[in-house]
Design a protein around this motif. Structure first.
Motif, PDB file in Angstrom:
ATOM      1  N   GLN A 137      11.027   0.213  -5.024  1.00  0.00           N
ATOM      2  CA  GLN A 137      11.281   1.635  -5.197  1.00  0.00           C
ATOM      3  C   GLN A 137      12.513   1.934  -6.054  1.00  0.00           C
ATOM      4  O   GLN A 137      12.766   3.095  -6.382  1.00  0.00           O
ATOM      5  CB  GLN A 137      11.454   2.301  -3.824  1.00  0.00           C
ATOM      6  N   GLY A 180       5.416   8.258  -4.331  1.00  0.00           N
ATOM      7  CA  GLY A 180       6.055   6.976  -4.606  1.00  0.00           C
ATOM      8  C   GLY A 180       6.876   6.451  -3.453  1.00  0.00           C
ATOM      9  O   GLY A 180       6.973   5.238  -3.245  1.00  0.00           O
ATOM     10  N   ILE A 235      -0.137  10.121  -5.518  1.00  0.00           N
ATOM     11  CA  ILE A 235       0.461   9.168  -4.589  1.00  0.00           C
ATOM     12  C   ILE A 235       1.965   9.427  -4.538  1.00  0.00           C
ATOM     13  O   ILE A 235       2.634   9.465  -5.572  1.00  0.00           O
ATOM     14  CB  ILE A 235       0.200   7.718  -5.031  1.00  0.00           C
ATOM     15  N   LYS A 277      10.757  -4.193  -0.699  1.00  0.00           N
ATOM     16  CA  LYS A 277      10.415  -2.767  -0.728  1.00  0.00           C
ATOM     17  C   LYS A 277      11.520  -1.975  -1.422  1.00  0.00           C
ATOM     18  O   LYS A 277      11.245  -1.079  -2.227  1.00  0.00           O
ATOM     19  CB  LYS A 277      10.192  -2.246   0.685  1.00  0.00           C
ATOM     20  N   LEU A 279       5.237   3.980  -1.037  1.00  0.00           N
ATOM     21  CA  LEU A 279       4.929   2.611  -1.448  1.00  0.00           C
ATOM     22  C   LEU A 279       5.672   1.625  -0.550  1.00  0.00           C
ATOM     23  O   LEU A 279       6.888   1.741  -0.356  1.00  0.00           O
ATOM     24  CB  LEU A 279       5.357   2.376  -2.902  1.00  0.00           C
ATOM     25  N   THR A 280       4.963   0.650  -0.021  1.00  0.00           N
ATOM     26  CA  THR A 280       5.621  -0.286   0.879  1.00  0.00           C
ATOM     27  C   THR A 280       5.013  -1.680   0.783  1.00  0.00           C
ATOM     28  O   THR A 280       3.854  -1.833   0.398  1.00  0.00           O
ATOM     29  CB  THR A 280       5.541   0.218   2.348  1.00  0.00           C
ATOM     30  N   ASN A 284       0.830  -1.194   0.000  1.00  0.00           N
ATOM     31  CA  ASN A 284       0.000   0.000   0.000  1.00  0.00           C
ATOM     32  C   ASN A 284       0.869   1.249   0.000  1.00  0.00           C
ATOM     33  O   ASN A 284       2.099   1.180   0.140  1.00  0.00           O
ATOM     34  CB  ASN A 284      -0.954   0.006   1.195  1.00  0.00           C
ATOM     35  N   ALA A 285       0.199   2.379  -0.143  1.00  0.00           N
ATOM     36  CA  ALA A 285       0.853   3.679  -0.056  1.00  0.00           C
ATOM     37  C   ALA A 285      -0.093   4.622   0.675  1.00  0.00           C
ATOM     38  O   ALA A 285      -1.292   4.663   0.379  1.00  0.00           O
ATOM     39  CB  ALA A 285       1.164   4.223  -1.450  1.00  0.00           C
TER      40      ALA A 285
END
Length: 203
Positions: free
Chosen positions: A91, A76, A74, A87, A79-80, A50-51
């Protein structure tokens, strides 16, 4: 008498038209609850994450929901996924490359097939989804709940309205140059996105 009734109805409609105006809803959530979730189901692994770095504004008119416009953003870097190494890969430059492309956006241009039932509106949101600087025109199902005068119930001390936006739709990472066509046995090409966000219009 009939003429007076017709005149009264006409004046009422005119007054509504004069006072109705779009409101701007801010999706930078003071409670930090707004969320975008993603899910990839591959033959060997299912990845979910999710983010919560959500922002943006949407212009909404309860009398004319089809005219809805705005942008949801969102971050970036928010984001995880549960696995720390995964993760980092997510990224990195090979995948989403949040250092070079810090924002993922959905710009809403209009709502089609809008249907209102009480405070709930269902529609097809037409707009542009942008990831890694690749923009695609999309049409996605969306549900909006316009909650007039309910801001104080969510954020004490603030008066105004709420706009709740929910949507679930699919994109393909290969369409957005996210390590296209690689590792698809572990990382599916299809990404299911679920957006659940609340915007506020303070008064």
């Amino acid at each position: 008498m009939k003429l007076q009734i017709v005149t009264l109805l006409a004046l009422t409609a005119l007054a509504r038209t004069a006072t109705a105006a779009p409101q701007t809803f801010d999706f930078k959530d003071p409670k930090n609850v707004n969320n975008a979730a993603f899910k990839l189901v591959a033959p060997k692994e299912t990845i979910q994450g999710n983010a919560n770095g959500i922002s943006g504004t949407v212009s909404f008119d309860a009398e004319n929901p089809a005219s809805t416009k705005g942008k949801i953003i969102i971050d970036g870097k928010s984001l995880t996924v549960p696995n720390g190494t995964m993760k980092q890969h997510l990224q990195s430059a090979m995948w989403v490359d949040v250092a070079k492309y810090p924002e993922i956006t959905f710009e809403i241009k209009e709502l089609k097939n809008a249907k209102t039932e009480g405070d709930k509106i269902t529609a097809d949101a037409v707009g542009t989804f942008t990831l890694k600087d690749v923009s695609k025109e999309v049409t996605v199902p969306v549900t909006l709940n316009y909650l007039k005068g309910k801001l104080a119930e969510r954020v004490p001390g603030q008066n105004g309205d709420l706009l709740v936006v929910k949507s679930t739709f699919d994109i393909k990472r290969s369409d957005y140059n996210v390590n296209a066509h690689n590792n698809e046995d572990k990382v599916a090409d299809k990404i299911e996105l679920t957006l659940g966000v609340v915007g506020s219009a303070a008064k």
